[in-house]
Every structure is written in structure tokens, then in C-alpha cells.
Scaffold this motif. Sequence first.
Motif, PDB file in Angstrom:
ATOM      1  N   ALA A 147      -4.649  -9.288  -0.762  1.00  0.00           N
ATOM      2  CA  ALA A 147      -3.230  -8.821  -0.918  1.00  0.00           C
ATOM      3  C   ALA A 147      -3.255  -7.130  -1.201  1.00  0.00           C
ATOM      4  O   ALA A 147      -4.278  -6.568  -1.332  1.00  0.00           O
ATOM      5  CB  ALA A 147      -2.658  -9.800  -1.990  1.00  0.00           C
ATOM      6  N   ALA A 148      -1.865  -6.763  -1.517  1.00  0.00           N
ATOM      7  CA  ALA A 148      -1.798  -5.333  -1.728  1.00  0.00           C
ATOM      8  C   ALA A 148      -0.673  -5.114  -2.648  1.00  0.00           C
ATOM      9  O   ALA A 148       0.477  -5.631  -2.795  1.00  0.00           O
ATOM     10  CB  ALA A 148      -1.611  -4.630  -0.365  1.00  0.00           C
ATOM     11  N   ILE A 149      -1.094  -3.959  -3.344  1.00  0.00           N
ATOM     12  CA  ILE A 149       0.030  -3.283  -4.278  1.00  0.00           C
ATOM     13  C   ILE A 149       0.374  -2.083  -3.716  1.00  0.00           C
ATOM     14  O   ILE A 149      -0.847  -1.088  -3.569  1.00  0.00           O
ATOM     15  CB  ILE A 149      -0.248  -3.375  -5.770  1.00  0.00           C
ATOM     16  N   ILE A 150       1.549  -1.645  -3.490  1.00  0.00           N
ATOM     17  CA  ILE A 150       1.664  -0.063  -2.719  1.00  0.00           C
ATOM     18  C   ILE A 150       2.845   0.678  -4.031  1.00  0.00           C
ATOM     19  O   ILE A 150       3.900   0.099  -4.133  1.00  0.00           O
ATOM     20  CB  ILE A 150       2.315  -0.321  -1.373  1.00  0.00           C
ATOM     21  N   LEU A 151       2.248   1.425  -4.317  1.00  0.00           N
ATOM     22  CA  LEU A 151       3.083   2.204  -5.411  1.00  0.00           C
ATOM     23  C   LEU A 151       4.088   3.219  -4.929  1.00  0.00           C
ATOM     24  O   LEU A 151       3.596   3.864  -4.119  1.00  0.00           O
ATOM     25  CB  LEU A 151       2.116   3.155  -6.441  1.00  0.00           C
ATOM     26  N   ALA A 185      -2.737  -4.709   8.641  1.00  0.00           N
ATOM     27  CA  ALA A 185      -4.050  -4.925   8.545  1.00  0.00           C
ATOM     28  C   ALA A 185      -4.594  -6.127   7.557  1.00  0.00           C
ATOM     29  O   ALA A 185      -5.753  -6.592   7.686  1.00  0.00           O
ATOM     30  CB  ALA A 185      -4.621  -3.654   7.571  1.00  0.00           C
ATOM     31  N   ILE A 186      -3.576  -6.697   6.874  1.00  0.00           N
ATOM     32  CA  ILE A 186      -3.807  -7.714   5.726  1.00  0.00           C
ATOM     33  C   ILE A 186      -2.933  -9.048   6.130  1.00  0.00           C
ATOM     34  O   ILE A 186      -2.096  -8.747   6.594  1.00  0.00           O
ATOM     35  CB  ILE A 186      -4.163  -7.351   4.446  1.00  0.00           C
ATOM     36  N   ASP A 187      -3.539 -10.280   5.706  1.00  0.00           N
ATOM     37  CA  ASP A 187      -2.671 -11.567   5.588  1.00  0.00           C
ATOM     38  C   ASP A 187      -1.965 -11.741   4.613  1.00  0.00           C
ATOM     39  O   ASP A 187      -1.185 -12.509   4.633  1.00  0.00           O
ATOM     40  CB  ASP A 187      -3.670 -12.397   6.292  1.00  0.00           C
ATOM     41  N   GLY A 188      -2.624 -11.110   3.361  1.00  0.00           N
ATOM     42  CA  GLY A 188      -1.715 -11.698   2.194  1.00  0.00           C
ATOM     43  C   GLY A 188      -0.309 -10.830   1.902  1.00  0.00           C
ATOM     44  O   GLY A 188       0.062 -10.008   2.416  1.00  0.00           O
ATOM     45  N   PRO A 189       0.115 -11.432   0.698  1.00  0.00           N
ATOM     46  CA  PRO A 189       1.279 -10.682   0.204  1.00  0.00           C
ATOM     47  C   PRO A 189       1.125  -9.023   0.012  1.00  0.00           C
ATOM     48  O   PRO A 189       0.054  -8.733  -0.436  1.00  0.00           O
ATOM     49  CB  PRO A 189       1.661 -11.449  -1.038  1.00  0.00           C
ATOM     50  N   ILE A 190       2.274  -8.352   0.050  1.00  0.00           N
ATOM     51  CA  ILE A 190       2.197  -7.039   0.025  1.00  0.00           C
ATOM     52  C   ILE A 190       3.341  -6.707  -1.405  1.00  0.00           C
ATOM     53  O   ILE A 190       4.394  -7.294  -1.096  1.00  0.00           O
ATOM     54  CB  ILE A 190       2.588  -6.056   1.125  1.00  0.00           C
ATOM     55  N   LEU A 231       0.211  -5.322 -11.056  1.00  0.00           N
ATOM     56  CA  LEU A 231      -0.693  -6.288 -11.155  1.00  0.00           C
ATOM     57  C   LEU A 231      -0.385  -7.485 -11.832  1.00  0.00           C
ATOM     58  O   LEU A 231      -0.831  -8.932 -11.566  1.00  0.00           O
ATOM     59  CB  LEU A 231      -1.872  -5.758 -12.206  1.00  0.00           C
ATOM     60  N   SER A 232       0.999  -7.496 -12.740  1.00  0.00           N
ATOM     61  CA  SER A 232       1.403  -8.579 -13.200  1.00  0.00           C
ATOM     62  C   SER A 232       2.093  -9.423 -12.045  1.00  0.00           C
ATOM     63  O   SER A 232       2.635 -10.566 -12.397  1.00  0.00           O
ATOM     64  CB  SER A 232       2.238  -8.191 -14.367  1.00  0.00           C
ATOM     65  N   HIS A 233       2.555  -8.851 -10.928  1.00  0.00           N
ATOM     66  CA  HIS A 233       3.321  -9.507  -9.982  1.00  0.00           C
ATOM     67  C   HIS A 233       2.325 -10.095  -8.570  1.00  0.00           C
ATOM     68  O   HIS A 233       2.951 -10.658  -7.911  1.00  0.00           O
ATOM     69  CB  HIS A 233       4.576  -8.614  -9.613  1.00  0.00           C
ATOM     70  N   ALA A 234       1.226  -9.464  -8.565  1.00  0.00           N
ATOM     71  CA  ALA A 234       0.465  -9.654  -7.497  1.00  0.00           C
ATOM     72  C   ALA A 234       0.043 -11.055  -7.408  1.00  0.00           C
ATOM     73  O   ALA A 234      -0.486 -11.913  -8.498  1.00  0.00           O
ATOM     74  CB  ALA A 234      -0.729  -8.787  -7.422  1.00  0.00           C
ATOM     75  N   ARG A 285      -9.491  -7.858 -11.831  1.00  0.00           N
ATOM     76  CA  ARG A 285      -8.108  -7.638 -12.114  1.00  0.00           C
ATOM     77  C   ARG A 285      -7.630  -7.675 -13.491  1.00  0.00           C
ATOM     78  O   ARG A 285      -6.920  -6.670 -14.036  1.00  0.00           O
ATOM     79  CB  ARG A 285      -7.418  -8.567 -11.344  1.00  0.00           C
ATOM     80  N   ALA A 286      -8.002  -8.547 -14.418  1.00  0.00           N
ATOM     81  CA  ALA A 286      -7.564  -8.791 -15.753  1.00  0.00           C
ATOM     82  C   ALA A 286      -7.875  -7.711 -16.555  1.00  0.00           C
ATOM     83  O   ALA A 286      -7.244  -7.113 -17.661  1.00  0.00           O
ATOM     84  CB  ALA A 286      -8.018 -10.014 -16.283  1.00  0.00           C
TER      85      ALA A 286
END
Length: 201
Positions: A5-9, A43-48, A88-91, A147-148
Motif C-alpha cells: 500500500a502507499a501513503i502519498i504526502l 506500480a502497486i496493487d493495494g490502497p493509496i 499511518l493512522s489511515h493506511a 509501522r507502529a
Amino acid sequence: MYSVAAIILAAGQSQRMGGANKLLLPVAGQPMIRHVVKCYRAAIDGPIIVVTGHDASNVEAALDHIDAHCTFNPDHKNGQQTAVALGLSHAPDANLLLIGLGDQPLLQSADIRDLIAAHQSADPLKISIPAMDHVRGNPIVVPHSLRAMLTADQERPGCMRFRRDNPARVQRHALPAAGFYTDIDTPNDYAALTSDKEFIT
């Protein structure tokens, strides 16, 4: 659990851009943030998760009809670490989590896949960072087990302090692609980008 998955700022105020929101500047015929998110999506299969802040409604509109979820950071004026903590809290649960920037238009889907492959071929329990000639790039790869720890310090959440305090948990990969190391902060940065015919709108 997802694979990646990914986080984009995308919450910053573009203060050095002279009034324009850099994430909405045209790149290859579309807003920069849309161009970057599509790169991750391919590039990825998971949520962004796209963390918005400044000019959030227009950033979200630029991502219309793209498979990505926007979440607003009400604390965005207090620095990038707040956006990382919110992301991170929403991923969702994922074996690997990419944390990247919305202003890296030279980044390509193949670059992201190369970074993931480098991580998986090294120590999968460490954070992976692209680096060349002592220059650190983005995105980074965070394994689920760490992550935590990135938000354990409530006063200083995020990646930067964790990396400094835990160097043994970080590995660097010599990946040469310019997209890892090129972000757009100033009008001169954008002018250099659009001087390449590929990015002329």
C-alpha cells in the motif's frame, strides 16, 4: 492483508513556489499530483492514501476518478510529520507500506517496482530507502512490523527521527533513477522540468 500500500504526502503549502500550488501545476497534460498518483497506482496493487492539507479541495478534485483515497490533515501547517502520522493512522494493513511525496513527477512506476524488489531481496524487516552518492530519496518502504514504531513518540511522530534513532533498522539501496531524488519546490525546479519536451503541456 494487502501486499503493498502507499501513503502519498500532498498537504504542504508550496511556500517556495511563489503563490502557485505546485501539486496542481501541469505535468504531461495533467496536474502534478494526478501524474504522481497514477504512477503509484500502476506500480502497486493495494490502497493509496493521499494526505491533503493546503488547498485540499482542489487537490482532491485533481484526483477525480483515480483509485485513491484522500484524507485531510487539519494539522498540516505544523509540518510533514503530522501528515505522515495521519497517513499511518489511515493506511490499511499491508506487508509493505510506501511513504512518498506528491511532488516527484520524474518518478516512474518501474522505479517503484525496482525499490520494492530491492527491499525484498535485502532484509525485509528493515526500512528501505533509495540513496545515491549520500543523497537520500523517496519513497521509502516500511515493513508492517515497524509501522507502529513510527508513531510511538506522540510528540515527534514520523520517519525522520525514527531513522536517526534506529540506524540499524534502516537499509539503503543504490538506485540511480532520477525520479527518486527530484522533487519540485521552486519555479526554477518547475522550469527545468518543463524544459524537457516530455513534460510540455
